[in-house]
Design an enzyme around this catalytic site. Sequence first.
Site, PDB file in Angstrom:
ATOM      1  N   TYR A   1      14.156   1.031  31.663  1.00  0.00           N
ATOM      2  CA  TYR A   1      13.271   2.167  31.919  1.00  0.00           C
ATOM      3  C   TYR A   1      13.342   3.227  30.812  1.00  0.00           C
ATOM      4  CZ  TYR A   1      12.043   0.675  36.692  1.00  0.00           C
ATOM      5  OH  TYR A   1      11.539   0.003  37.791  1.00  0.00           O
TER       6      TYR A   1
ATOM      7  N   ASN B   1       9.877   2.056  46.204  1.00  0.00           N
ATOM      8  CA  ASN B   1       8.541   1.487  46.363  1.00  0.00           C
ATOM      9  C   ASN B   1       8.500  -0.033  46.246  1.00  0.00           C
ATOM     10  OD1 ASN B   1       9.018   1.353  43.670  1.00  0.00           O
ATOM     11  ND2 ASN B   1       7.305   2.626  43.034  1.00  0.00           N
TER      12      ASN B   1
HETATM   13  N1  UDP Z   1       9.569   7.095  40.337  1.00  0.00           N
HETATM   14  C1  UDP Z   1      10.264   8.067  41.046  1.00  0.00           C
HETATM   15  N2  UDP Z   1       9.689   9.304  41.210  1.00  0.00           N
HETATM   16  C2  UDP Z   1       8.478   9.620  40.689  1.00  0.00           C
HETATM   17  C3  UDP Z   1       7.777   8.635  39.970  1.00  0.00           C
HETATM   18  C4  UDP Z   1       8.347   7.395  39.810  1.00  0.00           C
HETATM   19  O1  UDP Z   1      11.371   7.807  41.518  1.00  0.00           O
HETATM   20  O2  UDP Z   1       8.018  10.751  40.864  1.00  0.00           O
HETATM   21  C5  UDP Z   1      10.165   5.757  40.156  1.00  0.00           C
HETATM   22  C6  UDP Z   1       9.452   4.690  40.990  1.00  0.00           C
HETATM   23  O3  UDP Z   1      10.431   3.771  41.472  1.00  0.00           O
HETATM   24  C7  UDP Z   1       8.530   4.044  39.964  1.00  0.00           C
HETATM   25  C8  UDP Z   1       9.374   4.119  38.694  1.00  0.00           C
HETATM   26  O4  UDP Z   1      10.054   5.361  38.786  1.00  0.00           O
HETATM   27  O5  UDP Z   1       8.164   2.724  40.334  1.00  0.00           O
HETATM   28  C9  UDP Z   1       8.596   4.066  37.401  1.00  0.00           C
HETATM   29  O6  UDP Z   1       7.604   5.078  37.408  1.00  0.00           O
HETATM   30  P1  UDP Z   1       6.129   4.783  36.909  1.00  0.00           P
HETATM   31  O7  UDP Z   1       5.430   6.086  36.817  1.00  0.00           O
HETATM   32  O8  UDP Z   1       6.163   3.921  35.693  1.00  0.00           O
HETATM   33  O9  UDP Z   1       5.478   3.974  38.136  1.00  0.00           O
HETATM   34  P2  UDP Z   1       5.093   2.434  38.284  1.00  0.00           P
HETATM   35  O10 UDP Z   1       4.617   1.939  36.945  1.00  0.00           O
HETATM   36  O11 UDP Z   1       6.329   1.721  38.758  1.00  0.00           O
HETATM   37  O12 UDP Z   1       3.998   2.418  39.323  1.00  0.00           O
END
Ligand code: UDP
Length: 140
Positions: free
Chosen positions: A49, A115
């Site tokens: 990440y 999620n």
């Molecule tokens: N996440 C979180 N808080 C937030 C946004 C994201 O804990 O406000 C976590 C969540 O598990 C997410 C991951 O960080 O899946 C990566 O964030 P991203 O914005 O890339 O979302 P994704 O691509 O997974 O939909």
Amino acid sequence: MERTLVIVKPDAFEKGATGKIIDRFISEGFQIRALKLLRLTREQAEGFYAVHRERPFFGELVEFMTSGPVVAMVLEGQEAVKRVREIIGPTDSEEARRVAPDSLRALFGTDKGRNAVHASDSVESASYEIPFIFSQLEIV
Ligand code: UDP
Ligand code: MG
């Protein structure tokens, strides 16, 4: 054919949703090219990440992703990145239940952190994430 990385996150693995999640991707027509159970170390989760390092939720995200085993897989299909993102739904599982009730995050996630499922958000991300998790020998 396009490939994408999917991870069944610790919350979904813990609640026994792995089989249902894999089954959904198979019934949507994707080919599984790699699959394994693993537990990410802190360093691995931080590296995976790395693009989010400056985000306020980074610490919480790393904590969550290292809290238990995950199941990672490489899926292949036409427009796999975009189609898999549609199947998992929006980042926030609560929003997913409103706008995409049949999505995996609606069905198996809790909120915007826990999620249930990760999926690469672009072909470029997939080309970083797939070799981060799988060696060439593990991809069939
Ligand atoms: N996440 C979180 N808080 C937030 C946004 C994201 O804990 O406000 C976590 C969540 O598990 C997410 C991951 O960080 O899946 C990566 O964030 P991203 O914005 O890339 O979302 P994704 O691509 O997974 O939909
Ligand atoms: Mg993302």
